[in-house]
Design an enzyme around this catalytic site. Structure first.
Site, mmCIF file in Angstrom:
data_model
loop_
_atom_site.group_PDB
_atom_site.id
_atom_site.type_symbol
_atom_site.label_atom_id
_atom_site.label_comp_id
_atom_site.label_asym_id
_atom_site.label_seq_id
_atom_site.Cartn_x
_atom_site.Cartn_y
_atom_site.Cartn_z
ATOM 1 N N TRP A 1 35.754 56.393 10.769
ATOM 2 C CA TRP A 1 34.539 57.216 10.711
ATOM 3 C C TRP A 1 34.195 57.805 12.080
ATOM 4 C CZ3 TRP A 1 29.317 55.386 12.322
ATOM 5 C CH2 TRP A 1 29.387 54.235 13.122
ATOM 6 N N ASP A 2 34.812 57.276 13.118
ATOM 7 C CA ASP A 2 34.655 57.835 14.461
ATOM 8 C C ASP A 2 34.875 59.345 14.449
ATOM 9 O OD1 ASP A 2 35.408 55.149 14.371
ATOM 10 O OD2 ASP A 2 36.469 55.188 16.284
ATOM 11 N N GLU B 1 29.186 45.747 13.317
ATOM 12 C CA GLU B 1 30.163 44.820 12.715
ATOM 13 C C GLU B 1 29.795 43.356 12.904
ATOM 14 O OE1 GLU B 1 34.119 45.949 13.947
ATOM 15 O OE2 GLU B 1 33.753 48.037 13.418
ATOM 16 N N LYS C 1 26.720 44.372 17.482
ATOM 17 C CA LYS C 1 27.870 44.764 18.291
ATOM 18 C C LYS C 1 27.646 46.171 18.832
ATOM 19 C CE LYS C 1 32.897 45.243 17.973
ATOM 20 N NZ LYS C 1 33.998 45.560 17.055
ATOM 21 N N GLN C 2 26.935 46.974 18.056
ATOM 22 C CA GLN C 2 26.847 48.388 18.395
ATOM 23 C C GLN C 2 25.651 49.008 17.692
ATOM 24 O OE1 GLN C 2 30.376 48.178 15.674
ATOM 25 N NE2 GLN C 2 30.222 50.384 15.999
#
Lengths: 742, 742
Positions: free
Chosen positions: A357-358, A484, A584-585
């Site tokens: 998906w990046d 994640e 995580k993000q």
């Protein structure tokens, strides 16, 4: 890092010194194929090296072994494989190897020119016994103009002697190939040795050509790698070695090598070996200098449309980092509608060379705003894989289409569904990129021909995956959001906001009559509308929950945790991470970065301040989103800090894994930070909105944006912001709240 | 199925005909080791066969390969392995093989006597050419009295001739061993061939002994299998074959074979081969008939304490099924505190021979109420593995101890944590069994020495895994309950109720002074109390949610679903199942079955009626729990139906996989149905509560229960229920609400 005019990257000026990291950074490629920046002859250095040559989307498959199997799990994974390397050239002077064992290597420097797309490698060698000194230089390009061509020009100049015999050995090396880089635990071993064992010689009339053709064992893909030189030589070892001798007589001597990487899916009926030979002969005929000029011209046009100028009070890192990012994105991205852009570009087989998906969330925006034809080709590649997405949804028990979490060929290639297939936001991510593409380009034709079908099928999926809750409205249960460190939750707010956005895009930018041909009924259309309207977002006043239960979990106090425990995924069981408020993000904050207009200022502040301390930024996708969100907050110091850190990934090796490949998403993130975080750009169907700000300690920045076929230049300095129409018809811009026609 | 007095299982009277299913059913074992009911000579039948000889807890390990690896995942799995089989005996008459190729086999019947623990196999063979007819019978036991001894007595009787030469070949067969049965996708391949390749002869003075010793390659466990015969013969092929010839002269001839299965962990310093030889010689000396009598005597005592009498209006299935269940539980259960009871008993390597929560929730109750010393040995086995459980918790990031979801040696052996490690109710399940054991036996000594430490460590784990929610109270997030069609949810009500029960057990049956030696402080003790008191249970009025979000998911309409789609896990991706209201097995209803006193009548009815239609019963653990819960509901037809179906598993092969082993949990479930569903037994610290009911179409049942060292008999018939003290001191019983001293 001192940088020559901010256009050149010299390896001896980088703040990293690990050779494999530098090789990743110095990769050259054209989106079809790429070559790591390894030395032509490993023996000139004792540092360890990882050669690599890759064709984007050229993969082998391997069965996935599960600890426990269940219905619907992917049975095999795809892995981009390392191909025979045509960059190898080794030299002998008067029979003595020109390497660090037989002489002294000095002034050994590699240099990547982002302005011209040329990589240079120079060194001086002084023979141990003879004392003879030569200056050697190699210049290489992977041509942007000639899709299949890699070229090297070698010059050897005698420094302290007049005559000598230079022996050149040029090879296509298929030894020591590997399918992956070692730090990625998620990939399988692919036996490329087996593939190469069955490689065949190229069948050609030209006895000067070296090379081989080979076929993968399971995926049944074939490719050919061939090379030719501008000198006559002797071909041996099954066409893998070319050798020649030249007399050095006071003057420098020069040799040119042209290689062709050709995946047979590129051919349309014609003989592959004839095509390869013709390509090689054409390039040789033109000569390296002609190719180099073509390349420089191509890059000049690219930079004309894409360059960002940054003037800051501090060091020049940001200017350099942003150019490096855009340069590598261009080198990594597939431009023919048949391939995407992998997480590590064409610099390694890390992450199996997969498209994530990046692509849509982090990378496409740059192309949409500067080179829309490339954005289109990436979306076309998704469209071409739509049938796999439809099957995937059906396999799982749902309607419509679900795009794969990680893939090359369009089939799901992930082995742990809680952190992949369950991340169903992938559909909405792709549709977000589609929406942006449509709003920026007004490309009705693409929407009619490709876009709408994807949009309808992706929306259908959500109607069947989500459900109606009598109190909450439309809910999407059992999903994993971007973060994640949390999995299989209900109503991930990023997912729900993005799906809401997708359904609104469908139902407000189009009407039923345009999609009736895909079998959409009035009832289904109403459901799309209703789901968008009644989409549930978990909230506690202005604080938005990352999901239904996130806010009720205990928080991890990241500040007091042992530094050696980061990244957390390397030190904690997933259960522990899933159980806690720890990210995580960017997750909700990413939604905020992408769609700030969906949040009040108060919400932006409250949520940023809540989530940032809980975020480890263990993912390279994180900091740019936080920087964008921070740009709208009062705390300019925090913003400045996040902004700077978002520019740092590969050139400083901040994730400690650039040796295993560059981070394309993070590079796209730099563009996002400037455009969404500083220019505050937003395209609507009929106008371009700009609310540019000047970050602390910046002096000025300039960026070009294409909108509806026209190009404008936005200059922002301490004196204010300024828009100029560069080409095309005048467009409507809402600059700092005021609508102006430029 | 017509059954001889309900004590004998004849293979030709079973409703199943698949030979491998029958072999599972006719397994004989003693909890230490077991032998499948395969023919002594495969060649007497053309049906396919699976031989199997297993020592409980004798395992090999293999690395687990994950599709994607993460921190804290188990690195290897344990698998109980198939051992050399000592049951093989083949015959020749006058040089002609006594098999189905060289003659006609008639009256071929196997018979398992549950009363005496003896399995018999008889057949008649008529030679094709000679027309000579013999009647052959084998009787076999795995001795309950002699832990390591398997014995066969063979009788061959001439039917229509006077003289002939009978050749006997008796072997210990180590060919074709396998580590698992094929229908279980969750197990790894263990290469037992490799183990056997390195097997050694037994070093012994007695040249009549056949056998071998071997060592597993990775787990480094050794075992020896030896055999001796009561006739002289010739030993060959590395001590694996014994052969002899006997003259048949009008009279029947008889041969006895004694085998010894000896895992070297059983030895305490003495020479293993000497022990094995001594055991063999002792058994041979005693002779088969003596062993048979010992066995019959052992079984008589077992049935005296354990038998259930059932008289119903319909066929005798239930009487037979319940005896078969108790018989196989006895045969499967480790009794020495060093091993547990595996999911498939000693009838196959299915589920890798692992011990699951089945042990405590489904199986221990039978032993607790009838043979408490066996319940104690199972709990002791858990205690012996406590240090692994402590490490396991620590690895995951928590305090205290978390017992493994599936294991042999105490280490977690599961490869998919969302359906294993996340099922943290395992602790509370073991503590539930401990509580029952303590209440039924009043074994203070065991609690002091073993129980309390486990209870404290298991409780500590929950305090660190769970957390406090300001609105809900004590919550336990990110868990998987018993129902495997739902995973990683918050506040699974079964889990929370069981943990509440555990913490109440700790804090009400004991006080701080008794656990202070485990470092429990007053503060921690208060937290135990508070967590018990404030344990959150998701509710909507009387309807209890299986977890926080279960009730808001869409329901699957099981009635209208295609029958070919069951069991659902074979046809749907886990995501689809997790997304819906659908149960593989009893979850909340199991809590209701185990602790009915925690629910009002109204709640029992409402929740049963809600959950039953959503349950597929795809697990053999399901129906018995529903039957127990149904017993308290007004709808007696539904109860009767669920009751009957809960008795059916192996004898009717209702799960279609008995060929791969019996289902010990389901067998324990039969006891639970009778005791918890009909007798409505409940032990408290100082009295035994009985509220017996008579199910529709039953006439009477009788069952014995031990309580505080005494034994009572409960007889229930249409005329009412009656309690008699069988032995021991008088005890306090609350029978139908009235407290009586018996």
């Amino acid at each position: 890092m001192a940088i020559n005019e901010n256009w050149e990257i010299y390896d001896n000026e980088l703040s990293v010194s690990d050779n494999q990291t530098i090789e990743s950074i110095l990769t050259v490629g054209n989106g079809y194929f790429g070559m790591r920046g390894a030395y032509e002859d490993d023996a000139i250095s004792e540092k360890s090296t990882t050669h690599g040559a890759y064709i984007n989307g050229f993969y082998e498959t391997a069965p996935i072994t599960y600890g426990e199997q269940a219905h619907g799990y992917p049975s095999e994974r795809q892995s981009m494989i390392s191909l025979p390397d045509a960059s190898h050239i080794s030299l002998q002077l008067d029979g003595i190897p020109v390497d660090h064992n037989h002489g002294e290597i000095t002034d050994n420097i590699r240099d990547l020119s982002m302005k011209t797309g040329l990589m240079t490698h120079k060194f001086v060698w002084t023979g141990k016994l003879s004392g003879k000194k030569i200056q050697v230089s190699f210049r290489r390009i992977v041509s942007h103009v000639r899709k299949h061509i890699f070229a090297i020009q070698m010059t050897v100049k005698p420094v302290n002697f007049k005559r000598g015999i230079l022996s050149i050995k040029s090879t296509i090396d298929s030894d020591n190939l590997s399918a992956h880089s070692s730090d990625d635990p998620r990939v399988s071993e692919i036996n490329t040795d087996e593939i190469m064992k069955h490689a065949r010689q190229i069948n050609t009339q030209n006895d000067q050509i070296i090379g081989l053709s080979f076929t993968t064992q399971r995926s049944d893909l074939s490719a050919m790698v061939g090379a030719i030189h501008n000198l006559d030589g002797k071909v041996s070892n099954n066409q893998k070695i070319w050798q020649s001798q030249i007399l050095i007589d006071q003057q420098p001597v020069r040799m040119e090598k042209f290689a062709c990487y050709f995946d047979t899916r590129e051919s349309h009926g014609e003989s592959v070996s004839e095509t390869v030979v013709a390509e090689l002969e054409k390039s040789k005929e033109a000569g390296f200098d002609a190719l180099r000029k073509e390349q420089a011209n191509y890059m000049r046009l690219f930079w004309h449309d894409s360059d960002i100028h940054i003037a800051t009070n501090y060091h020049d890192d940001l200017q350099m980092a942003s150019r490096f990012a855009l340069f590598q994105l261009l080198q990594s991205v597939g431009k023919d509608g048949k391939r995407g852009i992998s997480a590590k570009g064409l610099s390694s087989t890390g992450y199996d060379g997969h498209y994530f998906w990046d692509t849509e969330i982090y990378i496409i925006p740059f192309f949409t705003m500067t080179q829309p034809q490339i954005a289109k080709s990436l979306l076309t590649n998704r469209y071409n894989q739509l049938s796999h997405a439809t099957e995937h949804a059906m396999d799982l028990g749902y309607r419509g289409a679900l795009f794969p979490w990680r893939t090359i060929n369009g089939e799901e290639s992930s082995a742990y569904f809680p952190a992949s297939t369950a991340a169903v936001h992938i559909n909405a991510d792709i549709m977000f990129a589609l929406q942006q593409y449509y709003y920026f380009t007004d490309d009705e034709h693409f929407m009619r021909q490709y876009g709408l079908k994807m949009l309808v099928e992706a929306s259908r999926f959500y109607l069947s995956y989500g459900s109606w809750d009598k109190e909450k409205g439309f809910v999407i249960n059992t999903v994993t959001g971007p973060d994640e460190y949390t999995a299989l939750v209900n109503n991930n707010s990023y997912t729900n906001l993005m799906v809401k956005n997708q359904l609104e895009f469908l139902t407000t930018s189009f009407d039923l009559s345009q999609v009736a041909r895909f079998g959409v009924t009035e009832k289904e259309w109403q459901q799309f509308e209703m789901a968008a309207k009644q989409m549930f977002i978990p909230r506690e006043d202005n604080l938005i929950g990352q999901d239904d239960s996130f806010l009720s979990k205990p928080k991890l106090d990241l500040k007091t945790m042992d530094k050696s425990k980061f990244p957390l995924l390397m030190h904690y069981h997933p259960l522990f991470l899933y159980q806690h408020q720890v990210l995580k993000q960017a997750d909700l904050i990413l939604a905020m970065a992408l769609m700030p207009y969906r949040f009040t200022n108060e919400q932006q502040k409250i949520n940023y301040e809540y989530y940032e301390p809980l975020t480890t930024h263990d993912s390279s996708l994180s900091r740019c989103a936080y920087a964008i969100a921070a740009s709208r907050l009062p705390d300019q110091d925090a913003f400045d800090q996040m902004l700077q850190s978002s520019f740092k990934t590969d050139l400083t090796d901040s994730q400690n894994n650039t040796a295993n490949g560059i981070h394309t998403a993070s590079m796209g993130g730099i563009w996002l930070v400037i455009l969404l975080g500083l220019a505050h750009v937003q395209a609507t169907e009929n106008k371009l909105i700009l609310d540019p700000i000047m970050p602390p300690s910046w002096n000025a920045y300039v960026v070009c944006i294409q909108y509806h076929g026209s190009q404008i230049k936005l200059s922002v300095s301490e004196r204010g912001s300024h828009v100029t129409l560069m080409h095309g018809l005048p467009i409507k811009v809402q600059l700092n709240g005021e609508i102006v026609q430029f």
